[in-house]
Design an enzyme around this catalytic site. Structure first.
Site, PDB file in Angstrom:
ATOM      1  N   GLY A 118       0.683  -1.108   0.109  1.00  0.00           N
ATOM      2  CA  GLY A 118       0.065   0.046   0.037  1.00  0.00           C
ATOM      3  C   GLY A 118       0.900   1.304  -0.081  1.00  0.00           C
ATOM      4  N   CYS A 119       0.401   2.308  -0.527  1.00  0.00           N
ATOM      5  CA  CYS A 119       1.041   3.533  -0.637  1.00  0.00           C
ATOM      6  C   CYS A 119       1.453   4.278   0.688  1.00  0.00           C
ATOM      7  CB  CYS A 119       0.155   4.576  -1.398  1.00  0.00           C
ATOM      8  SG  CYS A 119      -1.538   4.856  -0.826  1.00  0.00           S
TER       9      CYS A 119
END
Length: 316
Positions: A118-119
């Site tokens: 995930g970012c």
């Protein structure tokens, strides 16, 4: 011979970004289904069986179903990269942050199943994992992680909200303190205590800042900012897509500087008199936070060596 890649969900934001990057690379052919066949499971299954690698750019539940579809192909199953959050802490999946620990890139290169990070988690894990491993930050230390992202990672409704006239300027969200990236930050940050994570979204399309404040005098051994920074520098030495900036010159960080880059920058800012630091990761939520990381993982899994190309996208 070119490697064949099928992106299941290529019409979404991340899928489109991956397609754009892959089409610039030699040695890769992106296979696509006609629009009318994209929800035809028989057509999807046949496509999956015909390629070397499938990339899932789907909602979590659909990604789980697609992974089961790939598993059902048996000996004809391609390798699999999941860009959703469905498998980031799942057994049997290798976490796709190549710079996380020594040997991670090799594990990705050999894996049948890789989960793209995930970012927000990319920034948080990048800052914390080397410090936990070095013993500078205890695994059970109470941590707060704050982050702001561009709206492009928030899905169609949020994008539409920001791109209409008079869209919102800024907002906090995830205020139940139960954001879906927390489990992977805990697992891959090697944390024994759940952090407080406060995400936010700003009125800009791309870019992200993830920050972790620390009281140095509350840490065992009372490390200095220089020791913190040197631990990060040593960990990421030679990494093309993660760069540590040891500087006190900048007193402001502008998130827009990350847009269009597949490289993440890490900063350590210090108030020596107060024995405080703030650690900051700056990245593009669609670059190293999503599609850029996916292409790096695709390159590792297929032996394409695309890291150097991605590193060239850093803004001057």
């Amino acid at each position: 011979m070119s490697k064949r890649v099928f992106i299941d969900g290529e019409a979404g934001t991340t899928g489109l970004q991956i397609v754009e990057r892959l089409r610039r690379l030699d040695g890769v052919v992106v296979q696509s289904l006609d629009l009318h066949a994209r929800k035809d499971n028989a057509a999807r299954r046949a496509m999956m069986a015909s390629v070397d690698l499938v990339v899932l750019c789907l909602p979590d539940e659909a990604a789980r179903e697609a992974a089961d579809m790939v598993e059902g192909l048996g000996s004809a199953a391609p390798r699999l990269l999941d860009a959703s959050s469905a498998h980031r802490v799942a057994n049997g999946w290798v976490y796709g942050f190549a710079e996380m620990v020594p040997g991670q890139a090799g594990a990705i290169a050999q894996a049948a199943r890789v989960s793209n990070p995930g970012c927000y988690a990319t920034g948080a894990v990048a800052l914390l994992r080397p410090l936990v491993d070095a013993g500078l930050v205890p695994a059970d230390h109470p941590l707060t992680i704050n982050a702001v992202s561009g709206y492009s990672g928030g899905g169609k409704a949020l994008i539409a909200d920001h791109e209409r006239d008079g869209g919102p300027a800024f907002g906090l969200y995830g205020l139940s303190l139960n954001h879906k990236h927390i489990p992977e930050i805990e697992r891959h940050g090697s944390l024994a205590r759940r952090p407080i994570f406060v995400p936010s979204v700003g009125h800009f399309r791309q870019g992200m800042l993830v920050s972790v404040p620390l009281h140095l005098d509350a840490l065992p051994g009372r490390p200095t900012a220089r020791e913190i920074g040197c631990a990060l520098v040593g960990h990421y030495e030679g990494a093309a897509q993660v760069r540590v900036r040891m500087t006190q010159v900048e007193q402001r960080l502008y998130v827009e500087a990350a847009a269009g880059s597949d490289v993440m920058e890490l900063f350590v800012f210090e108030n020596e008199a107060a024995s405080q630091v703030v650690l900051v990761a700056r990245l593009d939520n669609l670059g190293k936070g999503a599609a850029g990381a996916a292409v790096q993982n695709i390159g590792l899994m297929l032996g394409l060596g695309v890291t150097a190309w991605a590193a060239e996208r850093v803004p001057a």
